[in-house]
Design a protein around this motif. Sequence first.
Motif, PDB file in Angstrom:
ATOM      1  N   VAL A  17      26.790 -42.172 -51.392  1.00  0.00           N
ATOM      2  CA  VAL A  17      25.994 -42.887 -50.391  1.00  0.00           C
ATOM      3  C   VAL A  17      25.590 -41.951 -49.257  1.00  0.00           C
ATOM      4  O   VAL A  17      24.429 -41.916 -48.828  1.00  0.00           O
ATOM      5  N   ASN A  48      19.649 -44.813 -40.975  1.00  0.00           N
ATOM      6  CA  ASN A  48      19.820 -45.316 -42.335  1.00  0.00           C
ATOM      7  C   ASN A  48      21.240 -45.850 -42.457  1.00  0.00           C
ATOM      8  O   ASN A  48      22.202 -45.096 -42.353  1.00  0.00           O
ATOM      9  N   SER A  49      21.402 -47.154 -42.649  1.00  0.00           N
ATOM     10  CA  SER A  49      22.723 -47.768 -42.762  1.00  0.00           C
ATOM     11  C   SER A  49      22.906 -48.381 -44.145  1.00  0.00           C
ATOM     12  O   SER A  49      22.035 -49.116 -44.614  1.00  0.00           O
ATOM     13  N   GLN A  50      24.036 -48.064 -44.781  1.00  0.00           N
ATOM     14  CA  GLN A  50      24.325 -48.591 -46.115  1.00  0.00           C
ATOM     15  C   GLN A  50      25.814 -48.893 -46.248  1.00  0.00           C
ATOM     16  O   GLN A  50      26.643 -48.340 -45.525  1.00  0.00           O
ATOM     17  N   TYR A  51      26.136 -49.765 -47.214  1.00  0.00           N
ATOM     18  CA  TYR A  51      27.526 -50.120 -47.501  1.00  0.00           C
ATOM     19  C   TYR A  51      27.907 -49.662 -48.899  1.00  0.00           C
ATOM     20  O   TYR A  51      27.078 -49.657 -49.814  1.00  0.00           O
ATOM     21  N   GLU A  82      30.797 -54.597 -46.879  1.00  0.00           N
ATOM     22  CA  GLU A  82      29.904 -55.422 -46.072  1.00  0.00           C
ATOM     23  C   GLU A  82      30.685 -56.644 -45.572  1.00  0.00           C
ATOM     24  O   GLU A  82      31.126 -57.477 -46.360  1.00  0.00           O
TER      25      GLU A  82
END
Length: 347
Positions: free
Chosen positions: A220, A198-201, A173
């Motif tokens: 993830v 859907n966005s994730q780190y 991030e």
Amino acid sequence: MTKAAALLLAGSLALAACASDEEGGDTATGNGGASGDLKIGLAYDEAGRGDKSFNDSAYAGAEAAIDEFGGEVQEVSPNEDGSNRAELLSNLAEQGYNPVIAVGFAYDEVLGEVAPQFPDTVFAQVDGSNADGAKGDNVTGLVFAEEEGSFLAGVAAALKSETGQVGFVGGVESPLIEKFQAGFEAGARAAKPDIVINSQYISPAGDFSGFSDPAKGQIVAQSMFDAGADIVYHAAGGSGTGVFQAAAASGGRAIGVDSDQYQTVEDPALQAVIMTSMLKRVDNAVQAFISDYVDGNVEGATDVLNDLSTEGVGLSDSGGFITDIKGDLDQYRQQIVDGEIEVPTSL
């Protein structure tokens, strides 16, 4: 035509070649082994060479320059926690390597400390701005419009998605990786306003392990596929292999980053799921910078921008998976180049 644009095809060949090189060698010489006066220092980002992505692309650019001008390139990689980055840069400068190229935004702080100590050494930083000269008069920033290439990746994902749901996996991030996310989400929504994203780190700010942890990348991405996404785009360096593995296990597709990852992955099962890659031509930028250095045309305390107009970013078409939407992609690309679409750089 810019040097980056002129080097596009040559850079692709160099990157494909470097992906097959054995890891572990510290020095490479070009021109049939003849070594000239050029001594390039290359300090890698997290994961080092062999990531099939960001670092490999930087090496390809340096290798292409050595093939053209002769000389040698010395490669160094940070330790696990990155605490020796300043030492790596200092050692290269002390050993007479010039230019010295730092690969990645993680060198931001230390480059500003080291470069002023070596005023006769020319430095460049991939993904690090020095437009204000804060890092020293001998530092050039090699920066990219990642958001523009990611916008096209978002368009491609939305147009090719059959479930109406796509995902983004960021390595760490940070403001830089958020540029990828912002562009991707904007492009996807431009092509299909009702798309679900859907966005994730993988890791939080300051923890650079997210660029070198394929296992976590797979976890993830797998959660996104399990939730209904059928295409996932990653900006996660070496962790992207895990995203490809999740796509293969789920019958989905993935979008690579930095290099044409369809060409650089070695597993045919993973190659088959890579729909396209957002090309960030680090190889072109590095090669062009070294060429300018040889010609005596480097200006410190400035940035060199690589964007869609210079072909510094773009999409790969290996495998033919996006051939059917080429017309749409070309339209969006031209609108961005013409300024009709302003791609966001933050969320």
